[in-house]
Scaffold this motif. Sequence first.
Motif, PDB file in Angstrom:
ATOM      1  N   LEU A 128     -32.607 -15.591  54.713  1.00 15.03           N
ATOM      2  CA  LEU A 128     -33.977 -15.923  55.111  1.00 15.03           C
ATOM      3  C   LEU A 128     -34.107 -17.442  55.274  1.00 15.03           C
ATOM      4  CD1 LEU A 128     -36.826 -14.532  55.425  1.00 15.03           C
ATOM      5  CD2 LEU A 128     -37.249 -15.230  53.065  1.00 15.03           C
ATOM      6  N   ALA A 129     -33.658 -18.185  54.261  1.00 10.65           N
ATOM      7  CA  ALA A 129     -33.745 -19.651  54.333  1.00 10.65           C
ATOM      8  C   ALA A 129     -32.925 -20.158  55.515  1.00 10.65           C
ATOM      9  CB  ALA A 129     -33.243 -20.268  53.029  1.00 10.65           C
ATOM     10  N   TYR A 130     -31.720 -19.610  55.661  1.00  9.24           N
ATOM     11  CA  TYR A 130     -30.849 -20.069  56.743  1.00  9.24           C
ATOM     12  C   TYR A 130     -31.520 -19.856  58.100  1.00  9.24           C
ATOM     13  CZ  TYR A 130     -27.398 -20.336  60.322  1.00  9.24           C
ATOM     14  OH  TYR A 130     -26.784 -20.686  61.499  1.00  9.24           O
ATOM     15  N   HIS A 131     -32.011 -18.634  58.319  1.00 10.52           N
ATOM     16  CA  HIS A 131     -32.519 -18.343  59.664  1.00 10.52           C
ATOM     17  C   HIS A 131     -33.824 -19.071  59.964  1.00 10.52           C
ATOM     18  CE1 HIS A 131     -29.487 -15.959  61.472  1.00 10.52           C
ATOM     19  NE2 HIS A 131     -29.358 -15.218  60.395  1.00 10.52           N
ATOM     20  N   ILE A 132     -34.639 -19.297  58.959  1.00 10.37           N
ATOM     21  CA  ILE A 132     -35.854 -20.079  59.236  1.00 10.37           C
ATOM     22  C   ILE A 132     -35.443 -21.497  59.652  1.00 10.37           C
ATOM     23  CG2 ILE A 132     -37.970 -21.076  58.271  1.00 10.37           C
ATOM     24  CD1 ILE A 132     -38.328 -18.599  56.585  1.00 10.37           C
ATOM     25  N   ALA A 133     -34.525 -22.092  58.896  1.00  9.47           N
ATOM     26  CA  ALA A 133     -34.101 -23.467  59.203  1.00  9.47           C
ATOM     27  C   ALA A 133     -33.420 -23.528  60.565  1.00  9.47           C
ATOM     28  CB  ALA A 133     -33.165 -23.978  58.110  1.00  9.47           C
ATOM     29  N   LYS A 189     -36.773 -24.576  50.450  1.00 10.74           N
ATOM     30  CA  LYS A 189     -37.223 -25.974  50.412  1.00 10.74           C
ATOM     31  C   LYS A 189     -36.158 -26.892  50.995  1.00 10.74           C
ATOM     32  CE  LYS A 189     -38.499 -25.509  45.922  1.00 10.74           C
ATOM     33  NZ  LYS A 189     -39.176 -25.589  44.634  1.00 10.74           N
ATOM     34  N   GLU A 190     -34.935 -26.704  50.531  1.00 13.71           N
ATOM     35  CA  GLU A 190     -33.866 -27.633  50.891  1.00 13.71           C
ATOM     36  C   GLU A 190     -33.602 -27.719  52.377  1.00 13.71           C
ATOM     37  OE1 GLU A 190     -30.556 -26.104  48.252  1.00 13.71           O
ATOM     38  OE2 GLU A 190     -30.201 -28.256  48.161  1.00 13.71           O
TER      39      GLU A 190
END
Length: 373
Positions: free
Chosen positions: A348-353, A252-253
């Motif tokens: 996962l969060a890092y690479h999507i962002a 989310k962040e």
Amino acid sequence: EKQGFKHFMLKEIYEQPGVVRACLEAYFPNSAEIPVTLGLPADFYADLEQIQIVACGTSWHAALVGKYLLEQLAGIPTQVQYGSEFRYAPTPLTANTLTIGVTQSGETADTLAALGMEKERRQGKEFKYEARLLGITNRPESTLGQMVDNIINTHGGIEIGVAATKTFIAQLMAFYGLALDLAYRRQAITQDRLTEIITGLRQLPADIEAILETQEKYIEQLVHDFVETKDFIFVGRGINFPIALEGALKLKEISYIHAEGYPAGEMKHGPIALLDSKVPVVAIAMPGNVYEKVISNSQEAKARDSRLIGVTSVNDGEAAEIFNDLIPVADVEEILSPILTVIPLQLLAYHIAARKGLDVDQPRNLAKSVTVE
Ligand code: M6R
């Protein structure tokens, strides 16, 4: 300095093996007589009957893992509260209670207010209600540090990325230290079991390195499929339920994708209605107490056409069949697994962002420390 990394967040993810090593060195001195050293006076927590923890955001997730450890290893009933909730609806006063504030910055207004209120309302009470406050922080020199007499320093080093990564891992380590110290002092754990857990903890830095080395590229590829995804669900159970919450918060962040974390068994009580082929489900399925349960919850999600991403150390035919994508982590015992299972979720969060070209280190609407109510 980013030292060749594209963002501070990725650099900080890669610093995690070193952070775990620093915490191991600080908390577990490799001595049979004194297996854990947190620098806390023995009479500070020898007679505890309950623990309450206040925190916000990622620190609140660390506190939930902490609750699990404190209850399962040390046998002390523990409750976890949001700072922002506790300050307006505090738990009734109880004797022999330790209040812990968890805040990496040591400056979060709601956490500090909750602790301040606790300190004040316990002062002047008879001895058994005395204010016993402990801070778990990455900044011992912070306002929190000045407010409480006892601190566990989390040794994360300065964290620049707004999304907490290495400081979360360090908070988890502090809770392993605290739970094991309490368990040992209260004789709630055998020497053999204590040694077994500490030996397991010592293995974790190498296990994190293995995830970073073998899985980062895979996850970077995997996210190509999720750039347009609008909703994600993360599920886990037991000690990995807070990790599901943390995976969802990270996403989310920094990627602005709607994500929810659930204890896998709760899906059928409502959230499963959200699932279809457009809603991927990330399931943390580590062997142990709840593995079979998470697998059967995952099967229910798959039956609704959700793409299933498994974070697991199981690499058998069943896992390969259920999970569309499988992110392996080392086969550690369940109670140690959060230190590993959170790493793929951070990546996962890092690479999507990053793939969406977003400002990973300075996401919109967020500040590194939330010093206002
Ligand atoms: O400094 P703190 O640990 O008290 O911060 C609490 C939250 O504001 C913080 O964890 C926030 O949720 C992070 N941005 C999470 O990545």
